[in-house]
Design an enzyme around this catalytic site. Structure first.
Site, short mmCIF file in Angstrom:
data_model
loop_
_atom_site.label_atom_id
_atom_site.label_comp_id
_atom_site.label_asym_id
_atom_site.label_seq_id
_atom_site.Cartn_x
_atom_site.Cartn_y
_atom_site.Cartn_z
N HIS A 65 10.64 8.38 4.92
CA HIS A 65 11.57 8.55 3.80
C HIS A 65 13.03 8.50 4.24
O HIS A 65 13.93 8.33 3.43
CB HIS A 65 11.28 9.85 3.04
CG HIS A 65 11.73 11.10 3.72
ND1 HIS A 65 10.89 11.91 4.45
CD2 HIS A 65 12.95 11.71 3.76
CE1 HIS A 65 11.56 12.95 4.92
NE2 HIS A 65 12.82 12.85 4.52
N ASP A 116 4.17 9.84 6.22
CA ASP A 116 5.63 9.80 6.23
C ASP A 116 6.16 9.60 7.65
O ASP A 116 6.80 10.48 8.24
CB ASP A 116 6.18 11.09 5.62
CG ASP A 116 7.68 11.04 5.40
OD1 ASP A 116 8.26 9.94 5.48
OD2 ASP A 116 8.27 12.11 5.13
N SER A 212 14.95 16.28 8.40
CA SER A 212 13.91 15.28 8.22
C SER A 212 13.86 14.30 9.39
O SER A 212 14.88 13.89 9.93
CB SER A 212 14.14 14.51 6.93
OG SER A 212 13.91 15.32 5.80
#
Length: 435
Positions: A65, A116, A212
């Site tokens: 992402h 992811d 992230s």
């Protein structure tokens, strides 16, 4: 006719070793400098984007992402960093372009953040030295510590929600959460086939926005293994019974290793020019250079000698960050001396090492006349850099040229900025090494 051999020495790539120490990190502490040598910092258009982990000298693993829909040409990777700001450095930083993004084909299937993960191929292998090292991929031979033994997550994410991002790399120890408890916390979002959770039931610590893509690592028998890639969680970031969710590296390891093994090596173009009589011209010079070029030139520097590279003529496609066509000069330790594009005729660059590596890369669109470089060798400490003339333009008069000094060298234990005591020129990139 016999033979002509050359010898190159490289450190064997050993993973999972960090110094002996006496997305979002909430409730953590500032990490000691260079204590997590695989930590990567991703930037896009000059702004902080995400974290990542160095798993091979040419490969960084991050979250899908983070890079979804992005072009490799606008993503930059820094290794060996401690501070978020590029203006603050510790001296171990290595900077890289990205030449390839491989996003998991089943990202967002079946859950929103399933699979992811994404791989970033760097423009050159990282030098595994001070502050930069590899993390091992999760290994099935070790049983995961679901008994409460802590693992660690790191990043420059937000310190609270809402709140500021961290200015320095943060770390926090978190216990792994069993799949059953993670499913209980996130019955609709958790995918046991591609995700793993870590956090404390009472909350108060965890990852947050900005972390992230960063690592979740656990230690087994003296080595550190990458168990997770920071993916998602519940806002605010420190709620009880709402652990941070990571992409499960152990479950995705075969995809990761398979993609790396099948990725073609970065090929050097066969129509690259050669260094002749201490001169280098770009392919096709003085006509336009070809598109989609990747050429590497190595210039050995004799012992007790330093090299001055003079830009007799230099015209590449211009960009403020040199994203498109560029000439990058590094030394034998992969330290970047300078990255050049646009109009740089008249510049001189000093290389004080055993070798200079020049990498010429072009994209698939616009091109220009290229470059004509000359190489001069001097006894160490005696190099002379020619003045660099910077074109300036105004709207009221014909363009003029204003001579400004080159980068210069350290002399008599003194260093002055170019042009001192007058103003230094714009668009200057100087590197000085003091031994």
């Amino acid at each position: 006719s016999g033979f002509h051999l050359s010898f190159s020495f490289f450190r064997r790539a050993v993973c999972g070793i960090r110094p002996t120490l006496s997305g979002f990190i909430v409730g953590g502490t500032v990490a000691p400098i260079n204590s997590w040598p695989w930590q990567a910092k991703l930037r896009i258009a000059g702004n902080f984007l995400c974290g990542g982990s160095l798993i091979q000298p040419e490969w960084v693993l991050t979250a899908a992402h983070c890079v979804e829909g992005e072009s490799p040409s606008i993503i930059k990777v820094t290794l060996g960093a401690h501070y978020l700001s590029t203006a603050q450095v510790v001296g171990t930083e290595q900077y890289f372009d990205v030449v390839q993004i491989i996003q998991h084909e089943n990202y967002k299937m079946p859950k929103r953040f399933s699979n992811d993960v994404a791989l970033l191929k760097l423009s050159r292998p990282a030098a595994l030295r001070n502050g930069v090292g590899l993390v091992c991929l999760s290994d099935d031979q070790f049983q995961r510590p679901f008994n409460g033994t802590s693992c660690w997550t790191t990043g420059w994410g937000r310190l609270s929600w809402p709140g500021p991002v961290a200015k320095e790399l943060m770390q926090v120890d978190l216990p792994l959460v069993s799949p059953q408890n993670c499913l209980s916390s996130y019955p609709n979002g958790y995918d046991p086939n591609t995700m793993i959770c870590a956090g404390r039931s009472q909350g108060g610590t965890g990852a947050c926005r900005g972390d992230s893509g960063g690592p979740l690592v656990c230690e087994f028998k003296g080595k550190w293994y990458l168990e997770g890639v920071t993916s998602w969680g519940q806002l605010p970031c420190d709620l009880p019974n709402k652990p941070t969710v990571y992409a499960d590296v152990r479950k995705l390891k075969s995809w990761i290793t398979g993609k790396i093994s099948r990725s073609p090596a970065l090929k050097v173009a066969t129509n690259c020019s050669s260094v002749l009589n201490n001169t280098l011209k770009s392919p096709g010079y003085p006509d336009s250079y070809p598109i989609n070029m990747f050429c590497v030139y190595r210039v050995p520097i004799p012992c007790d000698t330093e090299l001055v590279i003079h830009f007799n003529s230099f015209h590449l496609e211009n960009h403020v960050f040199c994203w498109y066509d560029r000439l990058r000069i590094t030394d034998g330790s992969n330290r970047v001396i300078g990255t050049y594009c646009g109009q740089q005729t008249g510049r001189s660059v000093l290389v004080n090492d055993t070798v200079a590596v020049l990498t010429f890369k072009t994209d698939r669109s616009l091109n220009s006349s290229g470059f004509h470089l000359s190489f001069s060798f001097f006894p160490r400490g005696n190099a002379t850099l020619l003045p660099f003339t910077t074109p300036t333009q105004t709207t009221t008069q014909r363009p003029t040229t204003t001579p400004t000094p080159g980068c210069g060298v350290v002399q008599n234990n003194t260093l002055r900025s170019p042009g001192y005591p007058s103003n230094y020129p714009r668009n200057t990139h100087c590197v000085y090494r003091v031994f």
